[in-house]
Scaffold this motif. Sequence first.
Motif, PDB file in Angstrom:
ATOM      1  N   TRP A   1       0.829  -1.207   0.000  1.00  0.00           N
ATOM      2  CA  TRP A   1       0.000   0.000   0.000  1.00  0.00           C
ATOM      3  C   TRP A   1       0.864   1.258   0.000  1.00  0.00           C
ATOM      4  O   TRP A   1       0.602   2.219  -0.727  1.00  0.00           O
ATOM      5  CB  TRP A   1      -0.941   0.033   1.206  1.00  0.00           C
ATOM      6  CG  TRP A   1      -1.763   1.281   1.218  1.00  0.00           C
ATOM      7  CD1 TRP A   1      -1.432   2.502   1.770  1.00  0.00           C
ATOM      8  CD2 TRP A   1      -3.017   1.478   0.560  1.00  0.00           C
ATOM      9  NE1 TRP A   1      -2.413   3.426   1.519  1.00  0.00           N
ATOM     10  CE2 TRP A   1      -3.396   2.818   0.780  1.00  0.00           C
ATOM     11  CE3 TRP A   1      -3.863   0.645  -0.174  1.00  0.00           C
ATOM     12  CZ2 TRP A   1      -4.580   3.352   0.277  1.00  0.00           C
ATOM     13  CZ3 TRP A   1      -5.045   1.172  -0.663  1.00  0.00           C
ATOM     14  CH2 TRP A   1      -5.398   2.506  -0.440  1.00  0.00           C
TER      15      TRP A   1
ATOM     16  N   SER B   1       0.538   3.701  -3.200  1.00  0.00           N
ATOM     17  CA  SER B   1      -0.056   5.006  -2.889  1.00  0.00           C
ATOM     18  C   SER B   1       0.920   6.143  -3.124  1.00  0.00           C
ATOM     19  O   SER B   1       0.508   7.294  -3.298  1.00  0.00           O
ATOM     20  CB  SER B   1      -0.548   5.041  -1.438  1.00  0.00           C
ATOM     21  OG  SER B   1       0.526   4.896  -0.524  1.00  0.00           O
TER      22      SER B   1
ATOM     23  N   ASP C   1       0.015   9.635 -10.069  1.00  0.00           N
ATOM     24  CA  ASP C   1      -1.250   9.135 -10.610  1.00  0.00           C
ATOM     25  C   ASP C   1      -1.089   8.521 -11.994  1.00  0.00           C
ATOM     26  O   ASP C   1      -1.686   7.489 -12.302  1.00  0.00           O
ATOM     27  CB  ASP C   1      -2.284  10.264 -10.660  1.00  0.00           C
ATOM     28  CG  ASP C   1      -2.715  10.726  -9.277  1.00  0.00           C
ATOM     29  OD1 ASP C   1      -2.461   9.990  -8.304  1.00  0.00           O
ATOM     30  OD2 ASP C   1      -3.305  11.825  -9.183  1.00  0.00           O
TER      31      ASP C   1
ATOM     32  N   ARG D   1       0.594   5.058 -11.652  1.00  0.00           N
ATOM     33  CA  ARG D   1      -0.272   4.098 -10.968  1.00  0.00           C
ATOM     34  C   ARG D   1      -1.402   3.633 -11.882  1.00  0.00           C
ATOM     35  O   ARG D   1      -1.778   2.453 -11.861  1.00  0.00           O
ATOM     36  CB  ARG D   1      -0.827   4.725  -9.692  1.00  0.00           C
ATOM     37  CG  ARG D   1      -1.612   3.734  -8.839  1.00  0.00           C
ATOM     38  CD  ARG D   1      -1.914   4.291  -7.454  1.00  0.00           C
ATOM     39  NE  ARG D   1      -2.594   5.569  -7.507  1.00  0.00           N
ATOM     40  CZ  ARG D   1      -2.122   6.707  -7.001  1.00  0.00           C
ATOM     41  NH1 ARG D   1      -0.945   6.726  -6.395  1.00  0.00           N
ATOM     42  NH2 ARG D   1      -2.806   7.828  -7.089  1.00  0.00           N
TER      43      ARG D   1
ATOM     44  N   HIS E   1      -6.882   0.486  -5.065  1.00  0.00           N
ATOM     45  CA  HIS E   1      -6.606   1.701  -5.840  1.00  0.00           C
ATOM     46  C   HIS E   1      -7.316   1.689  -7.202  1.00  0.00           C
ATOM     47  O   HIS E   1      -7.256   2.684  -7.930  1.00  0.00           O
ATOM     48  CB  HIS E   1      -5.099   1.862  -6.062  1.00  0.00           C
ATOM     49  CG  HIS E   1      -4.373   2.473  -4.895  1.00  0.00           C
ATOM     50  ND1 HIS E   1      -3.754   1.716  -3.923  1.00  0.00           N
ATOM     51  CD2 HIS E   1      -4.173   3.766  -4.544  1.00  0.00           C
ATOM     52  CE1 HIS E   1      -3.200   2.515  -3.028  1.00  0.00           C
ATOM     53  NE2 HIS E   1      -3.435   3.766  -3.382  1.00  0.00           N
TER      54      HIS E   1
END
Length: 331
Positions: free
Chosen positions: A66, A70, A74, A77, A100
Amino acid sequence: MTIAEHTMPVAPDLAAIMAAQARLTGKARVTPLLSSPFLDDIAGRRVLVKAECLQHTGSFKFRGAWSAISALPDSLRARGVLAFSSGNHAQGVALAARMHGVAAVILMPADAPQVKIANTRGLGAEVVLYDRATGDRDALGAELAATRGLTLIKPFDNHDVIAGQASVGLEIAVQAAAEGVSAADVLVCCGGGGLTSGIALALEGHAPGLRARPAEPEGFDDVARSLATGKRQANTLRTGLCDAIVTPTPGDLTWPVIQRLCGPGLVVSDTQALRAMALAFERLRIVLEPGGAVALAAALFHPDAVTGDAVIAVASGGNVDRAVFERALAL
């Protein structure tokens, strides 16, 4: 061709650890510190067990997964993530990716425990199996990453993964203080060293009286031998009962931390790991896998190697196949 990775090439400092802890708040479970007078009698001292087997996906690995996912920008990911794992890191990455809303592809050895393969698939990840003896994991990973634009989340040699695993140490610092323990060895099941180094860094900043010590199975004691010689050592074996912590050598990022902060390594037999599994079930009512039981085995069966009135053992994982668990209970 190299595999895309988004991480700093250094171990995290305390600020990075606290930032990871903030990202984990409300996502990871705060696992309990358990005890039993029966275990105390065996060890000849007070034994406190940090039950990370009760973490999401059955091991501490969710914390690092995580933390790392995280922390990705963006844009990276959204493309999805890639991981190499025999099971616990696989499940942690699979769940963190699903939470996510991004894709996860996991390369797993075909001889990994079936429960770990099934769980990883059940969490929504695409599992790609390879032959550990003949397959080229890195080449397979490079091809997947290149064709799909995936970002690799390493199991231990990753700045944000180590920072996430360090949250175990932050919790131990608080829980040990609540139990009146300010000086003790903290025994940690150790493979590549992500959990060990993370806990060591957290304790350095928040509980300097607690000392992290790696615990390993016989035949895979590269960290213990590295600490004894002052130079990184390697294992010749590649598979063993304690599959969760079978790694070839300490990590590039983890080794300097372990060398600086940890006490001598402890080494247990497979039989001792199985006995610790049975005792954890009988006396604490928790399920451990062999690799997740070696720290408890060291606390119980190597008392002369530990100093102090109390010892803390991290029970790092509980993802065990039924046949192996039955074998432990039959001892």
